[in-house]
Design a protein around this motif. Structure first.
Motif, PDB file in Angstrom:
ATOM      1  N   SER B  15      34.585  22.893  39.381  1.00  0.00           N
ATOM      2  CA  SER B  15      34.065  23.304  38.052  1.00  0.00           C
ATOM      3  C   SER B  15      33.520  24.411  37.604  1.00  0.00           C
ATOM      4  O   SER B  15      33.209  25.008  36.685  1.00  0.00           O
ATOM      5  CB  SER B  15      33.006  22.067  37.501  1.00  0.00           C
ATOM      6  N   GLN B  16      33.212  25.393  38.647  1.00  0.00           N
ATOM      7  CA  GLN B  16      32.580  26.692  38.397  1.00  0.00           C
ATOM      8  C   GLN B  16      33.912  27.614  38.271  1.00  0.00           C
ATOM      9  O   GLN B  16      34.871  27.232  38.041  1.00  0.00           O
ATOM     10  CB  GLN B  16      31.876  27.111  39.763  1.00  0.00           C
ATOM     11  N   THR B  17      33.425  28.948  38.034  1.00  0.00           N
ATOM     12  CA  THR B  17      34.311  30.147  37.835  1.00  0.00           C
ATOM     13  C   THR B  17      34.542  30.906  39.042  1.00  0.00           C
ATOM     14  O   THR B  17      33.651  31.395  39.519  1.00  0.00           O
ATOM     15  CB  THR B  17      33.883  30.838  36.540  1.00  0.00           C
ATOM     16  N   LEU B  18      35.924  30.910  39.363  1.00  0.00           N
ATOM     17  CA  LEU B  18      36.016  31.804  40.375  1.00  0.00           C
ATOM     18  C   LEU B  18      36.401  33.317  39.793  1.00  0.00           C
ATOM     19  O   LEU B  18      36.720  33.533  38.766  1.00  0.00           O
ATOM     20  CB  LEU B  18      37.768  31.422  40.803  1.00  0.00           C
ATOM     21  N   SER B  19      35.833  34.447  40.388  1.00  0.00           N
ATOM     22  CA  SER B  19      35.721  35.590  39.963  1.00  0.00           C
ATOM     23  C   SER B  19      36.331  36.530  41.392  1.00  0.00           C
ATOM     24  O   SER B  19      35.700  36.316  42.403  1.00  0.00           O
ATOM     25  CB  SER B  19      34.368  36.056  39.669  1.00  0.00           C
ATOM     26  N   LEU B  20      37.335  37.401  40.891  1.00  0.00           N
ATOM     27  CA  LEU B  20      37.694  38.199  42.031  1.00  0.00           C
ATOM     28  C   LEU B  20      37.760  39.725  41.217  1.00  0.00           C
ATOM     29  O   LEU B  20      37.999  39.799  40.241  1.00  0.00           O
ATOM     30  CB  LEU B  20      39.118  37.599  42.594  1.00  0.00           C
ATOM     31  N   THR B  21      37.912  40.719  42.162  1.00  0.00           N
ATOM     32  CA  THR B  21      37.928  42.371  41.806  1.00  0.00           C
ATOM     33  C   THR B  21      39.199  42.743  42.598  1.00  0.00           C
ATOM     34  O   THR B  21      39.050  42.373  43.995  1.00  0.00           O
ATOM     35  CB  THR B  21      36.662  42.851  41.946  1.00  0.00           C
ATOM     36  N   CYS B  22      39.971  43.479  42.144  1.00  0.00           N
ATOM     37  CA  CYS B  22      40.720  44.509  42.793  1.00  0.00           C
ATOM     38  C   CYS B  22      40.319  45.746  42.617  1.00  0.00           C
ATOM     39  O   CYS B  22      40.394  46.329  41.423  1.00  0.00           O
ATOM     40  CB  CYS B  22      42.251  44.180  42.429  1.00  0.00           C
ATOM     41  N   THR B  23      40.170  46.473  43.689  1.00  0.00           N
ATOM     42  CA  THR B  23      39.924  47.930  43.825  1.00  0.00           C
ATOM     43  C   THR B  23      41.234  48.843  43.946  1.00  0.00           C
ATOM     44  O   THR B  23      41.740  48.606  45.214  1.00  0.00           O
ATOM     45  CB  THR B  23      38.818  48.359  44.727  1.00  0.00           C
ATOM     46  N   VAL B  24      41.420  49.564  42.978  1.00  0.00           N
ATOM     47  CA  VAL B  24      42.399  50.607  43.480  1.00  0.00           C
ATOM     48  C   VAL B  24      42.006  51.872  44.003  1.00  0.00           C
ATOM     49  O   VAL B  24      41.148  52.550  43.127  1.00  0.00           O
ATOM     50  CB  VAL B  24      43.214  51.063  42.006  1.00  0.00           C
ATOM     51  N   SER B  25      42.572  52.217  45.251  1.00  0.00           N
ATOM     52  CA  SER B  25      42.155  53.291  45.689  1.00  0.00           C
ATOM     53  C   SER B  25      43.273  54.468  46.123  1.00  0.00           C
ATOM     54  O   SER B  25      44.566  53.812  46.107  1.00  0.00           O
ATOM     55  CB  SER B  25      41.393  53.229  47.007  1.00  0.00           C
ATOM     56  N   GLY B  26      43.039  55.589  45.955  1.00  0.00           N
ATOM     57  CA  GLY B  26      44.095  56.520  46.158  1.00  0.00           C
ATOM     58  C   GLY B  26      45.135  56.891  45.025  1.00  0.00           C
ATOM     59  O   GLY B  26      46.241  57.821  45.166  1.00  0.00           O
ATOM     60  N   GLY B  27      44.612  56.533  43.966  1.00  0.00           N
ATOM     61  CA  GLY B  27      45.373  56.583  42.434  1.00  0.00           C
ATOM     62  C   GLY B  27      44.613  56.157  41.569  1.00  0.00           C
ATOM     63  O   GLY B  27      43.670  55.567  41.594  1.00  0.00           O
ATOM     64  N   SER B  28      44.866  56.458  40.208  1.00  0.00           N
ATOM     65  CA  SER B  28      44.245  55.987  39.111  1.00  0.00           C
ATOM     66  C   SER B  28      44.742  54.905  38.600  1.00  0.00           C
ATOM     67  O   SER B  28      46.120  54.524  38.382  1.00  0.00           O
ATOM     68  CB  SER B  28      44.241  57.202  38.004  1.00  0.00           C
ATOM     69  N   ILE B  29      44.023  53.865  37.999  1.00  0.00           N
ATOM     70  CA  ILE B  29      44.395  52.842  37.493  1.00  0.00           C
ATOM     71  C   ILE B  29      44.804  52.925  36.050  1.00  0.00           C
ATOM     72  O   ILE B  29      45.721  52.164  35.296  1.00  0.00           O
ATOM     73  CB  ILE B  29      43.352  51.566  37.531  1.00  0.00           C
ATOM     74  N   ASN B  30      44.557  54.189  35.534  1.00  0.00           N
ATOM     75  CA  ASN B  30      44.994  54.422  34.099  1.00  0.00           C
ATOM     76  C   ASN B  30      46.423  55.210  34.203  1.00  0.00           C
ATOM     77  O   ASN B  30      46.499  56.221  33.574  1.00  0.00           O
ATOM     78  CB  ASN B  30      44.046  55.465  33.713  1.00  0.00           C
ATOM     79  N   SER B  31      47.329  54.636  34.792  1.00  0.00           N
ATOM     80  CA  SER B  31      48.518  54.973  34.845  1.00  0.00           C
ATOM     81  C   SER B  31      49.469  54.273  33.845  1.00  0.00           C
ATOM     82  O   SER B  31      49.303  53.100  33.394  1.00  0.00           O
ATOM     83  CB  SER B  31      49.405  54.621  35.991  1.00  0.00           C
ATOM     84  N   ALA B  32      50.241  55.097  33.101  1.00  0.00           N
ATOM     85  CA  ALA B  32      51.004  54.456  31.899  1.00  0.00           C
ATOM     86  C   ALA B  32      52.475  53.688  32.417  1.00  0.00           C
ATOM     87  O   ALA B  32      52.885  53.103  31.778  1.00  0.00           O
ATOM     88  CB  ALA B  32      51.485  55.508  31.078  1.00  0.00           C
ATOM     89  N   ASP B  33      52.611  53.820  33.699  1.00  0.00           N
ATOM     90  CA  ASP B  33      53.717  53.395  34.286  1.00  0.00           C
ATOM     91  C   ASP B  33      53.378  51.897  34.944  1.00  0.00           C
ATOM     92  O   ASP B  33      54.416  51.351  35.570  1.00  0.00           O
ATOM     93  CB  ASP B  33      54.173  54.371  35.557  1.00  0.00           C
ATOM     94  N   TYR B  34      52.244  51.537  35.025  1.00  0.00           N
ATOM     95  CA  TYR B  34      52.018  50.221  35.542  1.00  0.00           C
ATOM     96  C   TYR B  34      51.342  49.101  34.773  1.00  0.00           C
ATOM     97  O   TYR B  34      50.366  49.667  34.151  1.00  0.00           O
ATOM     98  CB  TYR B  34      51.585  50.332  36.991  1.00  0.00           C
TER      99      TYR B  34
END
Lengths: 111, 119
Positions: B15-34
């Motif tokens: 009944s609780q909330t599952l919370s996960l984070t994904c860290t992107v390393s070696g490149g920018s998450i701010n890519s227009a291609d993905y």
């Protein structure tokens, strides 16, 4: 729930050719490109084939993909022991505002 | 090269909330291609797509999970996150984060993290 249907298993001896089918519908395979992923035991999936028949750098050319209508297939020629893995087809589905769908998965066993 | 790493609690109560984070390393998450995506896999079962997010914040979710899922992005931290509410034992799975190319294929995956739902 998977909307792309694959046979649960396939097998062959080293050197043989194995083919895996993937059956979908007009809203997914019929409208979009198909991708294939290989998942070795205990590891994350890896892109094997993209855009129906393209191999990423580093993927051996014994792996090939094709698509016709609402079905696709993956062929492994010259089967090797390291090819023993689970294989999944996948595609974008245009229904219900769009979502990604995976196949049911096929376990390939090298005899 | 670009790498993805999932993090978060390995055990969540029903009944609780599952919370996960994904860290992107070696490149920018701010890519227009993905897009950036979450996928899960129950033990011994197949892959299930959960949803995707673009750097603009635009999202798409699996229709079967849509009412319980929220995916967000934090470009300042180069991270994106998953929240899945009202979890049950059926949500027990290995959760993967992955990079989704605009052409519609996952070309980069995290190693996955096991989340167990149990009291």
């Amino acid at each position: 729930q998977s909307v792309l249907t694959q046979p649960p298993s396939a097998s062959g001896t080293p050197g043989q050719r194995v083919t895996i089918s993937c059956s979908g519908s007009s809203s997914n395979i019929g409208s979009n490109t198909v991708n294939w992923y290989q998942q070795l035991p205990g590891t994350a999936p890896k892109l094997l084939i993209y855009s129906n028949n393209q191999r990423p750098s580093g993927v051996p050319d014994r792996f090939s993909g094709s698509k016709s209508g609402t079905s696709a297939s993956l062929a492994i020629s010259g089967l090797q022991s390291e090819d023993e893995a689970d294989y999944y087809c996948a595609a974008w589905d245009d229904s219900l505002n769009g979502h990604y769908v995976f196949g049911t998965g096929t376990k390939v066993t090298v005899l | 090269q670009v790498q993805l790493q999932e993090s978060g609690p390995g055990l969540v109560k029903p009944s609780q909330t599952l919370s996960l984070t994904c860290t992107v390393s070696g490149g920018s998450i701010n890519s227009a291609d993905y897009y950036w995506s979450w996928i899960r896999q129950p033990a011994g079962k197949g892959l299930e797509w959960i949803g995707r997010i673009y750097t603009s914040g635009s999202t798409n979710y699996n229709p079967s999970l849509k009412s319980r899922v929220t995916i967000s992005v934090d470009t300042s931290k180069n991270q994106f996150s998953l929240k899945l509410s009202s979890v049950t034992a059926a949500d027990t799975a290995v959760y993967y984060c992955a990079r989704l190319a605009l052409w519609g294929y996952f070309d980069l995956w995290g190693r996955g993290t096991l989340v167990t739902v149990s009291s």
